[in-house]
Design a protein around this motif. Structure first.
Motif, mmCIF file in Angstrom:
data_model
loop_
_atom_site.group_PDB
_atom_site.id
_atom_site.type_symbol
_atom_site.label_atom_id
_atom_site.label_comp_id
_atom_site.label_asym_id
_atom_site.label_seq_id
_atom_site.Cartn_x
_atom_site.Cartn_y
_atom_site.Cartn_z
ATOM 1 N N ALA A 1 -13.020 46.104 -53.300
ATOM 2 C CA ALA A 1 -13.055 44.976 -51.884
ATOM 3 C C ALA A 1 -13.048 43.913 -52.552
ATOM 4 O O ALA A 1 -12.582 43.068 -53.577
ATOM 5 C CB ALA A 1 -14.964 45.195 -51.850
ATOM 6 N N THR A 2 -13.140 43.036 -51.014
ATOM 7 C CA THR A 2 -13.022 41.185 -51.555
ATOM 8 C C THR A 2 -13.893 40.159 -51.178
ATOM 9 O O THR A 2 -14.204 41.160 -49.924
ATOM 10 C CB THR A 2 -11.676 40.635 -51.300
ATOM 11 N N GLY A 3 -14.697 39.548 -52.039
ATOM 12 C CA GLY A 3 -15.479 38.491 -51.378
ATOM 13 C C GLY A 3 -17.096 39.219 -51.022
ATOM 14 O O GLY A 3 -18.381 38.533 -50.538
ATOM 15 N N LEU A 4 -16.725 40.651 -51.918
ATOM 16 C CA LEU A 4 -18.510 40.764 -51.547
ATOM 17 C C LEU A 4 -19.117 41.279 -52.822
ATOM 18 O O LEU A 4 -20.821 41.417 -53.393
ATOM 19 C CB LEU A 4 -18.086 42.134 -51.211
ATOM 20 N N ASP A 5 -19.009 41.019 -54.255
ATOM 21 C CA ASP A 5 -19.461 40.984 -55.174
ATOM 22 C C ASP A 5 -20.535 40.025 -55.180
ATOM 23 O O ASP A 5 -20.898 38.952 -54.408
ATOM 24 C CB ASP A 5 -18.594 40.835 -56.719
ATOM 25 N N ILE A 6 -21.825 40.270 -56.264
ATOM 26 C CA ILE A 6 -23.103 39.664 -55.641
ATOM 27 C C ILE A 6 -24.201 39.923 -57.310
ATOM 28 O O ILE A 6 -24.370 41.066 -57.522
ATOM 29 C CB ILE A 6 -24.045 39.664 -54.580
ATOM 30 N N THR A 7 -23.912 38.018 -57.667
ATOM 31 C CA THR A 7 -25.000 37.820 -58.834
ATOM 32 C C THR A 7 -27.014 37.654 -58.294
ATOM 33 O O THR A 7 -26.853 36.865 -57.226
ATOM 34 C CB THR A 7 -24.442 36.826 -59.507
ATOM 35 N N TYR A 8 -27.515 38.407 -58.459
ATOM 36 C CA TYR A 8 -28.939 38.645 -58.113
ATOM 37 C C TYR A 8 -30.642 38.028 -59.473
ATOM 38 O O TYR A 8 -30.109 38.426 -59.997
ATOM 39 C CB TYR A 8 -29.237 39.777 -57.156
ATOM 40 N N TYR A 9 -30.853 38.213 -58.432
ATOM 41 C CA TYR A 9 -32.155 37.273 -59.886
ATOM 42 C C TYR A 9 -33.156 37.051 -58.928
ATOM 43 O O TYR A 9 -33.806 37.464 -58.123
ATOM 44 C CB TYR A 9 -31.953 36.081 -60.319
ATOM 45 N N LYS A 10 -34.729 37.301 -60.089
ATOM 46 C CA LYS A 10 -35.361 37.781 -59.370
ATOM 47 C C LYS A 10 -36.636 37.044 -60.161
ATOM 48 O O LYS A 10 -37.001 37.267 -61.338
ATOM 49 C CB LYS A 10 -35.974 39.438 -58.944
ATOM 50 N N LEU A 11 -37.482 36.358 -60.221
ATOM 51 C CA LEU A 11 -38.917 36.214 -60.898
ATOM 52 C C LEU A 11 -40.040 36.746 -60.111
ATOM 53 O O LEU A 11 -40.276 36.002 -59.096
ATOM 54 C CB LEU A 11 -38.591 35.057 -61.158
ATOM 55 N N GLY A 12 -41.294 36.843 -61.096
ATOM 56 C CA GLY A 12 -42.490 37.166 -61.080
ATOM 57 C C GLY A 12 -43.628 36.879 -60.875
ATOM 58 O O GLY A 12 -43.441 37.590 -62.352
ATOM 59 N N VAL A 13 -45.467 36.835 -61.278
ATOM 60 C CA VAL A 13 -45.915 37.659 -62.209
ATOM 61 C C VAL A 13 -46.992 38.237 -60.733
ATOM 62 O O VAL A 13 -47.081 38.873 -59.395
ATOM 63 C CB VAL A 13 -46.980 35.790 -61.589
ATOM 64 N N THR A 14 -47.820 39.452 -61.732
ATOM 65 C CA THR A 14 -48.327 40.095 -61.043
ATOM 66 C C THR A 14 -49.287 39.933 -61.988
ATOM 67 O O THR A 14 -49.781 40.404 -62.855
ATOM 68 C CB THR A 14 -47.505 41.972 -61.293
ATOM 69 N N LYS A 15 -50.603 41.087 -61.064
ATOM 70 C CA LYS A 15 -51.626 40.637 -61.009
ATOM 71 C C LYS A 15 -52.693 41.933 -61.566
ATOM 72 O O LYS A 15 -53.007 42.878 -60.506
ATOM 73 C CB LYS A 15 -52.987 39.437 -60.565
ATOM 74 N N ALA A 16 -52.823 42.834 -62.067
ATOM 75 C CA ALA A 16 -53.466 44.007 -62.384
ATOM 76 C C ALA A 16 -55.959 43.755 -61.661
ATOM 77 O O ALA A 16 -55.753 43.040 -62.171
ATOM 78 C CB ALA A 16 -53.704 44.553 -64.026
ATOM 79 N N LEU A 17 -55.115 44.391 -61.260
ATOM 80 C CA LEU A 17 -57.001 44.303 -60.817
ATOM 81 C C LEU A 17 -57.583 45.752 -60.655
ATOM 82 O O LEU A 17 -57.559 46.838 -61.183
ATOM 83 C CB LEU A 17 -57.061 44.471 -59.300
#
Length: 284
Positions: free
Chosen positions: A221-237
């Motif tokens: 394929a061409t033009g479809l590769d993707i770099t992705y990222y995510k940041l998060g904070v989780t609070k246990a209750l």
């Protein structure tokens, strides 16, 4: 993102993996439970998978459960609501997985397995675009390997089937992606790969900070590769509940901008846009 009523391909894969691993694995201490069944239900404001929204930017209800054997073998099932705008004909994703995880040392572990993403009712023949809707299943099998060190995990995988049914018919160069007419599939997408680094660190009692960066490469394929990222904070209750806030983004290739709905061929969405989403989960 597992409730089979008959023995499907993923169920057979999981059963075979478990049977072979039980035979080879050493016994654990007698006080270790033979089986555990971690289960959770969650509501997310957007279902993001490798930088792309599977729910067209809308909330999704999710469920996951796993049968973990003391040997390290496991079989899992997960489900999530998804959108027909992005996945033609599908309103539900069901994931069947099986594998083996263990430790090499106290701080070093590994996980190897197979996951089968299934979409009941989903098929490219239900695409709203005439001429780009030859019958083709969305279902995808993927083998994966993960290596972990303390709070860091590197994971990679390779599809054993076409990448979610993408083909030269439904996702071709010059017609499959409105945001970039030069992008598209040029051959079989079987053998597509991903690589990602994940981190999850407890910064205080009940507080966890997580991060992810990865790269999805689409075979032929061409033009479809993707770099992705995510940041998060989780609070246990209390009572097994938790809440999380996450920021997700990607390199957002032009092919995924103004992506035209596969359900009605009129509305559009930036599938891989930068976004903030929240989750509320209950563990059992």
């Amino acid at each position: 993102m597992m409730f089979p009523t008959r023995r499907t391909l993923p169920a057979v894969i999981s059963a075979a993996l478990l049977a072979s691993l039980f035979a080879a694995a050493p016994a654990r201490a007698e006080d270790t439970p033979t089986w555990t069944f971690p289960t959770s239900v969650s509501l997310v404001s957007d279902y993001i998978f490798r930088g792309q929204s599977q729910s067209w930017g809308k909330p999704a209800l999710q469920f996951s459960t796993e049968a973990d054997h003391a040997s390290g073998a496991y079989a899992g099932f997960a489900a999530s609501t998804v959108s027909k705008h992005w996945l033609p004909g599908a309103t539900m994703e069901t994931d069947f997985s099986g594998g083996y995880r263990n430790k090499i040392a106290d701080t070093v572990g590994y996980d190897v397995g197979v996951v089968y993403y299934a979409y009941p009712g989903g098929n490219w023949k239900k695409s709203a675009f005439e001429g780009y809707n030859d019958p083709n299943s969305l279902n995808t099998a993927e083998a994966y390997l993960a290596l972990s060190y303390q709070w860091l995990t590197f994971k990679t995988g390779r599809t054993l089937t076409e990448y979610f049914g993408w083909s030269t018919n439904n996702s071709p160069v010059g017609g499959g992606f409105a945001g970039d007419s030069t992008a598209g599939v040029t051959g079989s997408t079987r053998g597509s790969t991903f690589y990602e680094l994940n981190a999850a660190y407890d910064v205080a009692e009940g507080w966890n900070v997580s991060g992810q960066i990865g790269r999805q490469k689409i075979k032929n394929a061409t033009g479809l590769d993707i770099t992705y990222y995510k940041l998060g904070v989780t609070k246990a209750l209390p009572a097994g509940f938790s809440v999380g806030v996450f920021y997700s983004g990607s390199s957002e290739p032009d092919a995924y901008k103004n992506f035209i709905s596969l359900k009605n061929a009129s509305t559009d969405s930036d599938i891989a846009r930068k976004t903030v989403f929240v989750s509320v989960a209950k563990a059992f």
